[in-house]
Design a protein around this motif. Structure first.
Motif, mmCIF file in Angstrom:
data_model
loop_
_atom_site.group_PDB
_atom_site.id
_atom_site.type_symbol
_atom_site.label_atom_id
_atom_site.label_comp_id
_atom_site.label_asym_id
_atom_site.label_seq_id
_atom_site.Cartn_x
_atom_site.Cartn_y
_atom_site.Cartn_z
ATOM 1 N N PHE A 5 -3.868 -17.168 4.642
ATOM 2 C CA PHE A 5 -3.443 -16.184 5.630
ATOM 3 C C PHE A 5 -4.140 -14.867 5.355
ATOM 4 C CE2 PHE A 5 0.082 -19.079 5.025
ATOM 5 C CZ PHE A 5 0.440 -19.397 6.316
ATOM 6 N N ASP A 6 -4.461 -14.158 6.399
ATOM 7 C CA ASP A 6 -4.951 -12.793 6.274
ATOM 8 C C ASP A 6 -3.751 -11.871 6.484
ATOM 9 O OD1 ASP A 6 -7.695 -13.308 5.844
ATOM 10 O OD2 ASP A 6 -7.983 -13.652 7.988
ATOM 11 N N LEU A 7 -3.398 -11.131 5.433
ATOM 12 C CA LEU A 7 -2.265 -10.215 5.508
ATOM 13 C C LEU A 7 -2.753 -8.787 5.355
ATOM 14 C CD1 LEU A 7 0.273 -12.030 3.148
ATOM 15 C CD2 LEU A 7 0.220 -12.079 5.633
ATOM 16 N N ASP A 8 -1.993 -7.886 5.915
ATOM 17 C CA ASP A 8 -2.251 -6.471 5.705
ATOM 18 C C ASP A 8 -2.195 -6.201 4.195
ATOM 19 O OD1 ASP A 8 -2.207 -3.563 6.813
ATOM 20 O OD2 ASP A 8 -0.544 -3.669 5.360
ATOM 21 N N ALA A 9 -3.143 -5.429 3.685
ATOM 22 C CA ALA A 9 -3.238 -5.175 2.242
ATOM 23 C C ALA A 9 -1.981 -4.517 1.694
ATOM 24 C CB ALA A 9 -4.465 -4.317 1.946
ATOM 25 N N ASP A 10 -1.410 -3.574 2.431
ATOM 26 C CA ASP A 10 -0.194 -2.902 1.963
ATOM 27 C C ASP A 10 0.993 -3.867 1.916
ATOM 28 O OD1 ASP A 10 -1.511 -0.475 1.638
ATOM 29 O OD2 ASP A 10 -0.997 0.214 3.668
ATOM 30 N N LEU A 11 1.084 -4.730 2.906
ATOM 31 C CA LEU A 11 2.156 -5.725 2.923
ATOM 32 C C LEU A 11 2.022 -6.667 1.732
ATOM 33 C CD1 LEU A 11 4.551 -7.202 4.227
ATOM 34 C CD2 LEU A 11 2.891 -8.442 5.638
ATOM 35 N N TYR A 12 0.819 -7.162 1.502
ATOM 36 C CA TYR A 12 0.607 -8.078 0.378
ATOM 37 C C TYR A 12 0.931 -7.396 -0.948
ATOM 38 C CZ TYR A 12 -1.494 -11.369 -2.835
ATOM 39 O OH TYR A 12 -1.691 -12.253 -3.860
ATOM 40 N N ARG A 13 0.518 -6.152 -1.107
ATOM 41 C CA ARG A 13 0.799 -5.414 -2.338
ATOM 42 C C ARG A 13 2.307 -5.274 -2.535
ATOM 43 N NH1 ARG A 13 -3.695 -2.732 -1.968
ATOM 44 N NH2 ARG A 13 -2.995 -1.282 -0.361
#
Length: 85
Positions: A5-13
């Motif tokens: 999945f491609d997730l928003d970087a802030d969400l993943y963090r």
């Protein structure tokens, strides 16, 4: 099964941080989130289905179960009478 999945970087963090705080893996957190999302979707579908059934019942002039069974008992009694004994 593996998925990418491609997730928003802030969400993943944020997910990584919360998973670490709970001593869990990101995979466990994501699986739990997806399961909760599916459960909520099913609950919404069940409520909508129940509401539609109730609307149909009311539209078709439905009657309460107690009244229906009472009417059935009266019809049975008038057809077969009562036998005591």
């Amino acid at each position: 099964m593996k998925a990418t999945f491609d997730l928003d970087a802030d969400l993943y963090r944020a997910v990584r941080v919360e998973a670490a705080r709970a001593d869990r893996s990101v995979r466990e957190v994501v699986e739990e989130a997806l399961e909760a999302w599916l459960a909520r979707a099913e609950e919404v579908e069940d409520r909508e289905s129940a509401a539609a059934a109730l609307a149909e019942y009311e539209r078709d002039g439905g009657e309460a179960a107690g009244a229906w069974f009472g009417k059935l008992a009266a019809e049975t009694k008038s057809t077969y009478g009562t036998k005591r004994g």
